[in-house]
Design a protein around this motif. Structure first.
Motif, PDB file in Angstrom:
ATOM      1  N   LYS A  45     -50.425 -50.268  41.872  1.00 24.56           N
ATOM      2  CA  LYS A  45     -50.556 -49.977  40.435  1.00 24.56           C
ATOM      3  C   LYS A  45     -49.858 -48.667  40.082  1.00 24.56           C
ATOM      4  CE  LYS A  45     -53.942 -53.098  39.531  1.00 24.56           C
ATOM      5  NZ  LYS A  45     -53.319 -54.240  38.932  1.00 24.56           N
ATOM      6  N   MET A  46     -49.627 -47.859  41.098  1.00 19.89           N
ATOM      7  CA  MET A  46     -48.975 -46.568  40.849  1.00 19.89           C
ATOM      8  C   MET A  46     -48.047 -46.294  42.031  1.00 19.89           C
ATOM      9  SD  MET A  46     -51.060 -43.171  39.871  1.00 19.89           S
ATOM     10  CE  MET A  46     -51.264 -42.500  41.507  1.00 19.89           C
ATOM     11  N   GLU A  47     -46.891 -45.742  41.729  1.00 15.18           N
ATOM     12  CA  GLU A  47     -45.934 -45.457  42.791  1.00 15.18           C
ATOM     13  C   GLU A  47     -46.076 -44.015  43.234  1.00 15.18           C
ATOM     14  OE1 GLU A  47     -41.350 -46.226  42.735  1.00 15.18           O
ATOM     15  OE2 GLU A  47     -42.275 -47.043  40.939  1.00 15.18           O
ATOM     16  N   ARG A  48     -45.864 -43.781  44.511  1.00  8.56           N
ATOM     17  CA  ARG A  48     -45.834 -42.402  44.972  1.00  8.56           C
ATOM     18  C   ARG A  48     -44.385 -41.913  44.949  1.00  8.56           C
ATOM     19  NH1 ARG A  48     -47.542 -39.320  50.384  1.00  8.56           N
ATOM     20  NH2 ARG A  48     -48.275 -37.469  49.316  1.00  8.56           N
ATOM     21  N   ALA A  49     -44.211 -40.626  44.755  1.00  5.91           N
ATOM     22  CA  ALA A  49     -42.852 -40.064  44.714  1.00  5.91           C
ATOM     23  C   ALA A  49     -42.154 -40.329  46.040  1.00  5.91           C
ATOM     24  CB  ALA A  49     -42.927 -38.562  44.457  1.00  5.91           C
ATOM     25  N   PRO A  50     -40.814 -40.571  46.007  1.00  4.27           N
ATOM     26  CA  PRO A  50     -40.106 -40.730  47.278  1.00  4.27           C
ATOM     27  C   PRO A  50     -40.199 -39.451  48.116  1.00  4.27           C
ATOM     28  CG  PRO A  50     -38.577 -40.731  45.400  1.00  4.27           C
ATOM     29  CD  PRO A  50     -39.950 -40.709  44.840  1.00  4.27           C
ATOM     30  N   LYS A  51     -40.047 -39.650  49.432  1.00  2.00           N
ATOM     31  CA  LYS A  51     -40.249 -38.540  50.372  1.00  2.00           C
ATOM     32  C   LYS A  51     -39.376 -37.327  50.017  1.00  2.00           C
ATOM     33  CE  LYS A  51     -41.524 -37.235  54.812  1.00  2.00           C
ATOM     34  NZ  LYS A  51     -40.976 -35.920  54.773  1.00  2.00           N
ATOM     35  N   TRP A  52     -38.098 -37.604  49.613  1.00  2.00           N
ATOM     36  CA  TRP A  52     -37.207 -36.468  49.337  1.00  2.00           C
ATOM     37  C   TRP A  52     -37.740 -35.635  48.174  1.00  2.00           C
ATOM     38  CZ3 TRP A  52     -34.874 -35.501  44.691  1.00  2.00           C
ATOM     39  CH2 TRP A  52     -34.751 -36.562  43.789  1.00  2.00           C
ATOM     40  N   MET A  53     -38.390 -36.315  47.211  1.00  2.00           N
ATOM     41  CA  MET A  53     -38.939 -35.566  46.063  1.00  2.00           C
ATOM     42  C   MET A  53     -40.169 -34.761  46.493  1.00  2.00           C
ATOM     43  SD  MET A  53     -38.623 -37.838  42.620  1.00  2.00           S
ATOM     44  CE  MET A  53     -38.464 -36.616  41.344  1.00  2.00           C
TER      45      MET A  53
ATOM     46  N   ASP B 136     -40.610 -33.586  49.498  1.00  2.00           N
ATOM     47  CA  ASP B 136     -40.110 -32.460  50.303  1.00  2.00           C
ATOM     48  C   ASP B 136     -39.463 -31.392  49.437  1.00  2.00           C
ATOM     49  OD1 ASP B 136     -41.030 -33.727  52.515  1.00  2.00           O
ATOM     50  OD2 ASP B 136     -39.093 -34.561  53.122  1.00  2.00           O
ATOM     51  N   ALA B 137     -38.910 -31.803  48.286  1.00  2.00           N
ATOM     52  CA  ALA B 137     -38.267 -30.827  47.394  1.00  2.00           C
ATOM     53  C   ALA B 137     -39.281 -30.249  46.393  1.00  2.00           C
ATOM     54  CB  ALA B 137     -37.102 -31.483  46.668  1.00  2.00           C
ATOM     55  N   SER B 138     -40.562 -30.489  46.658  1.00  2.00           N
ATOM     56  CA  SER B 138     -41.648 -29.984  45.787  1.00  2.00           C
ATOM     57  C   SER B 138     -41.531 -30.540  44.367  1.00  2.00           C
ATOM     58  CB  SER B 138     -41.662 -28.450  45.737  1.00  2.00           C
ATOM     59  OG  SER B 138     -41.732 -27.928  47.027  1.00  2.00           O
ATOM     60  N   LEU B 139     -41.066 -31.774  44.261  1.00  2.00           N
ATOM     61  CA  LEU B 139     -40.846 -32.352  42.928  1.00  2.00           C
ATOM     62  C   LEU B 139     -41.792 -33.519  42.612  1.00  2.00           C
ATOM     63  CD1 LEU B 139     -36.941 -32.283  42.760  1.00  2.00           C
ATOM     64  CD2 LEU B 139     -38.528 -30.970  41.341  1.00  2.00           C
ATOM     65  N   GLU B 140     -42.872 -33.618  43.384  1.00  2.00           N
ATOM     66  CA  GLU B 140     -43.799 -34.735  43.163  1.00  2.00           C
ATOM     67  C   GLU B 140     -44.338 -34.705  41.726  1.00  2.00           C
ATOM     68  OE1 GLU B 140     -46.552 -35.270  46.371  1.00  2.00           O
ATOM     69  OE2 GLU B 140     -46.845 -37.360  45.776  1.00  2.00           O
ATOM     70  N   TRP B 141     -44.554 -33.495  41.201  1.00  2.00           N
ATOM     71  CA  TRP B 141     -45.067 -33.341  39.839  1.00  2.00           C
ATOM     72  C   TRP B 141     -44.125 -33.975  38.814  1.00  2.00           C
ATOM     73  CZ3 TRP B 141     -42.008 -30.851  36.323  1.00  2.00           C
ATOM     74  CH2 TRP B 141     -40.968 -30.086  36.847  1.00  2.00           C
ATOM     75  N   ALA B 142     -42.806 -33.837  39.051  1.00  2.00           N
ATOM     76  CA  ALA B 142     -41.817 -34.372  38.102  1.00  2.00           C
ATOM     77  C   ALA B 142     -41.855 -35.900  38.108  1.00  2.00           C
ATOM     78  CB  ALA B 142     -40.419 -33.873  38.471  1.00  2.00           C
ATOM     79  N   PHE B 143     -42.039 -36.464  39.293  1.00  2.00           N
ATOM     80  CA  PHE B 143     -42.124 -37.917  39.419  1.00  2.00           C
ATOM     81  C   PHE B 143     -43.352 -38.447  38.681  1.00  2.00           C
ATOM     82  CE2 PHE B 143     -43.316 -41.844  41.605  1.00  2.00           C
ATOM     83  CZ  PHE B 143     -42.104 -42.524  41.626  1.00  2.00           C
TER      84      PHE B 143
END
Ligand code: UDP
Length: 244
Positions: A200-208, A210-217
């Motif tokens: 139901k929800m996607e997790r941020a790709p690993k590269w995001m 690792d780049a501390s960008l999970e919040w943006a996703f």
């Protein structure tokens, strides 16, 4: 449980453990029959602790293990001068505990999410970790008066681990309020992890990640979260100010 002393991130004591150390410590709790309430402290939870004193108090008084969940918590700890080896996110710990359970026969109870989501997450768990035992399911939308019956169901299922996916702060407040009555040895809030397992929800790709960008996703996928996510820049400013 012999674990490294916690370090304080904005007055929240966080244990600077690796994922492997965390899993080993929790395995020890399970084998020695000791109960532990685990909090995965991401930047949002640490900020909630700044604003909701009841929540902070509940965590400080009851949590046996508070982990650096996410790039924000790791960055903050390091910026404040502490040695934080890596992030230990709720989702990754959930996976690692399921993997451990499949090997050792520990039973998990899946509590939380919209009706049917915990069961879908359970199917995914048994596919990913063959042999894993899910002792019961309950959705996370209930009235307070139902808590007693939910606790009975969890206890009589013989669960060793209770995963509560009710979102923060609800999950920590509920777990702490019923800590004494609950029989599982590991009690842990895992936010939207069932939604990820259920697709139901996607997790941020690993590269995001690792780049501390999970919040943006998350912001891109769930734009309605923007108000909640204002806590993140506020968190950064508070840490920068604290480190001055
Ligand atoms: N949820 C629930 N009961 C509630 C409110 C929310 O079970 O009363 C569930 C919701 O369905 C979702 C999860 O809690 O699966 C919250 O996910 P979120 O990503 O918001 O978690 P957080 O970021 O708060 O950890």
């Amino acid at each position: 449980m012999h674990i490294k002393a916690p370090v304080k991130i904005l007055d929240v004591p966080v244990h600077p453990l690796t994922m492997a150390e965390t899993v080993a410590a929790l395995d020890e709790c399970l084998t020695s029959d000791r109960k532990v309430f685990v909090v995965t402290a991401n930047a949002e939870i640490i900020m909630m602790c700044q604003k909701d004193m009841e929540y902070k108090d509940i965590i400080l008084r009851n949590a046996g293990l508070i982990l650096p969940d996410g790039a924000g918590a790791v960055w903050a700890g390091r910026h404040l001068g502490y040695d934080i080896p890596e992030r230990v996110t709720g989702f990754d710990l959930f996976n690692n505990l399921l993997k451990l359970s499949a090997k050792k026969g520990y039973k998990s109870y899946f509590f939380g999410g919209a009706p049917g989501v915990a069961e879908m997450a359970g199917n995914k768990a048994t596919t990913l970790y063959p042999g894993v035992i899910i002792s019961g399911f309950k959705n996370g939308f209930f009235d307070d008066e139902e808590s007693g019956a939910i606790i009975n169901e969890i206890n009589s299922s013989g669960a060793d681990i209770l995963f509560a996916a009710l979102g923060a702060p609800k999950q920590e407040k509920w777990l702490a309020a019923h800590l004494m009555e609950l029989k599982p040895k590991i009690l842990m809030g895992i936010g939207g992890s069932f939604d990820v397992f259920a697709g139901k929800m996607e997790r941020a790709p690993k590269w995001m990640q690792d780049a501390s960008l999970e919040w943006a996703f998350r912001l891109y996928k769930q734009p309605k979260r923007w108000v909640r996510m204002l806590a993140l820049p506020e968190f950064v400013l508070k840490v920068l100010w604290k480190a001055k």
